[in-house]
Write an enzyme that holds these catalytic residues in place. Structure first.
Site, PDB file in Angstrom:
ATOM      1  N   SER A 140       0.869  -1.176   0.000  1.00  0.00           N
ATOM      2  CA  SER A 140       0.000   0.000   0.000  1.00  0.00           C
ATOM      3  C   SER A 140       0.906   1.225   0.000  1.00  0.00           C
ATOM      4  O   SER A 140       2.132   1.101  -0.027  1.00  0.00           O
ATOM      5  CB  SER A 140      -0.899   0.022   1.245  1.00  0.00           C
ATOM      6  OG  SER A 140      -0.179   0.427   2.387  1.00  0.00           O
ATOM      7  N   TYR A 153       2.492  -2.065  10.528  1.00  0.00           N
ATOM      8  CA  TYR A 153       1.954  -2.209   9.172  1.00  0.00           C
ATOM      9  C   TYR A 153       2.936  -1.646   8.151  1.00  0.00           C
ATOM     10  O   TYR A 153       3.270  -2.303   7.164  1.00  0.00           O
ATOM     11  CB  TYR A 153       0.608  -1.485   9.077  1.00  0.00           C
ATOM     12  CG  TYR A 153      -0.108  -1.666   7.760  1.00  0.00           C
ATOM     13  CD1 TYR A 153      -0.637  -2.908   7.410  1.00  0.00           C
ATOM     14  CD2 TYR A 153      -0.271  -0.604   6.881  1.00  0.00           C
ATOM     15  CE1 TYR A 153      -1.306  -3.075   6.205  1.00  0.00           C
ATOM     16  CE2 TYR A 153      -0.931  -0.769   5.677  1.00  0.00           C
ATOM     17  CZ  TYR A 153      -1.451  -2.007   5.349  1.00  0.00           C
ATOM     18  OH  TYR A 153      -2.105  -2.179   4.150  1.00  0.00           O
ATOM     19  N   ALA A 155       6.168  -1.061   8.536  1.00  0.00           N
ATOM     20  CA  ALA A 155       7.411  -1.832   8.541  1.00  0.00           C
ATOM     21  C   ALA A 155       7.272  -3.086   7.694  1.00  0.00           C
ATOM     22  O   ALA A 155       8.169  -3.433   6.911  1.00  0.00           O
ATOM     23  CB  ALA A 155       7.796  -2.198   9.972  1.00  0.00           C
ATOM     24  N   LYS A 157       5.151  -3.634   5.185  1.00  0.00           N
ATOM     25  CA  LYS A 157       4.961  -3.318   3.769  1.00  0.00           C
ATOM     26  C   LYS A 157       6.260  -2.802   3.135  1.00  0.00           C
ATOM     27  O   LYS A 157       6.561  -3.128   1.981  1.00  0.00           O
ATOM     28  CB  LYS A 157       3.837  -2.302   3.603  1.00  0.00           C
ATOM     29  CG  LYS A 157       2.465  -2.801   4.066  1.00  0.00           C
ATOM     30  CD  LYS A 157       2.032  -4.045   3.335  1.00  0.00           C
ATOM     31  CE  LYS A 157       0.628  -4.481   3.723  1.00  0.00           C
ATOM     32  NZ  LYS A 157       0.178  -5.683   2.994  1.00  0.00           N
TER      33      LYS A 157
END
Length: 279
Positions: A140, A153, A155, A157
């Site tokens: 994302s 989240y 980290a 991605k």
């Protein structure tokens, strides 16, 4: 449609959201689809509702478990004889300030988001190389720019992007296609199941889901990226713009991201924002 007809495609996190939309869309295009998720009952129920159910295989898989990922690949090859496309979609989100966070939350996100991608890619890679296939990592905007109250989240991605970018370079001359795919905010249940500071799900979404891109549209965009063998896709104008602006004006982007996340209902940033405003 002919591009995907007969292709063998594994989709993790296949029981809801983007994963489920991809199952329905690609099965409708003639692909042999392997659904991977933790709930076998839910997947079997979905499979029975599909007109193409004979071309759909359900494999109970917790992607954080290496043995279950190996089993997923073995069952796929046993049934369909190989693998053309692996979509690493399974993922968790979170919403909490790092200072308040139980570290088990970040471990859980990394186990699912990052290690799930690593586990599945490791065991699928020989078959993907054999067919000059595609491996996809669903990230994302949070895989490009840090978002407050989303440390675990972001980290995970960022890690997925770095891992897959490197895999692409390692196999630059082997015909492997690697797509890092960033949909942006998509209407799904990922925010309902997002973990809070103590690891419990927040239960409700803090955003207006009806204003977001639909999971079905994301599936169609993914199909285009796979056909074109694109390396990276950022779907939303805001996501594309934020990368450009962040390069030239990182402090501005930091402030905008902070204010945007603080504006969410029950945002963990709100007390800190109010304290700052009162100084």
């Amino acid at each position: 449609m002919s591009f995907f007809a007969g292709k063998v495609m594994i989709i993790t996190g296949a029981s809801s959201g983007i994963g489920l939309a991809c199952v329905r869309y690609f099965a409708g295009l003639g692909a042999n689809v392997v659904m991977a998720a933790r709930s076998i009952d839910k997947m079997e129920e979905i499979r029975e509702s599909l007109p193409e159910k004979d071309n759909v295989l359900c494999v109970k898989t917790d992607v954080s478990n290496e043995d279950e990922c190996r089993n997923l690949i073995e069952k796929t090859v046993d049934r369909f004889g190989g693998i053309d496309i692996l979509v690493n979609n399974a993922g968790l989100s979170m919403r909490a300030m790092f200072k308040d966070l139980d570290l088990s939350v970040i471990h859980k996100l990394m186990d699912t988001n990052f290690w799930g991608t690593v586990n599945c890619t490791k065991y699928a890679l020989p078959y993907l190389l054999e067919r000059k296939g595609s491996v996809v990592g669903i990230i994302s905007t949070a895989g490009y720019i840090g978002l407050p109250a989303r440390t675990g989240y972001c980290a995970s991605k960022f890690a997925i992007r770095g891992f897959l970018d490197t895999i692409r370079i390692e196999h630059l001359y082997d015909g492997l296609h690697v797509l890092v795919f960033a949909p942006g905010f998509t209407a799904s249940n990922i925010r309902n199941t997002a973990l809070t500071a103590d690891g419990s799900p927040q239960g409700v979404t803090p955003r207006k889901e009806e204003r977001m891109m639909t999971a079905e549209k994301v599936a169609r965009k993914l199909a285009r990226g796979l056909r074109r063998r694109t390396n990276q896709m950022v779907l939303t104008p805001m996501g594309k713009a934020s990368q450009i602006v962040n390069f030239f004006f990182p402090r501005l982007v930091n402030r905008v991201d902070y204010d945007m996340m603080a504006a969410e209902p029950n945002s963990p940033l709100k007390p800190y924002q109010e304290k700052h405003n009162n100084i």
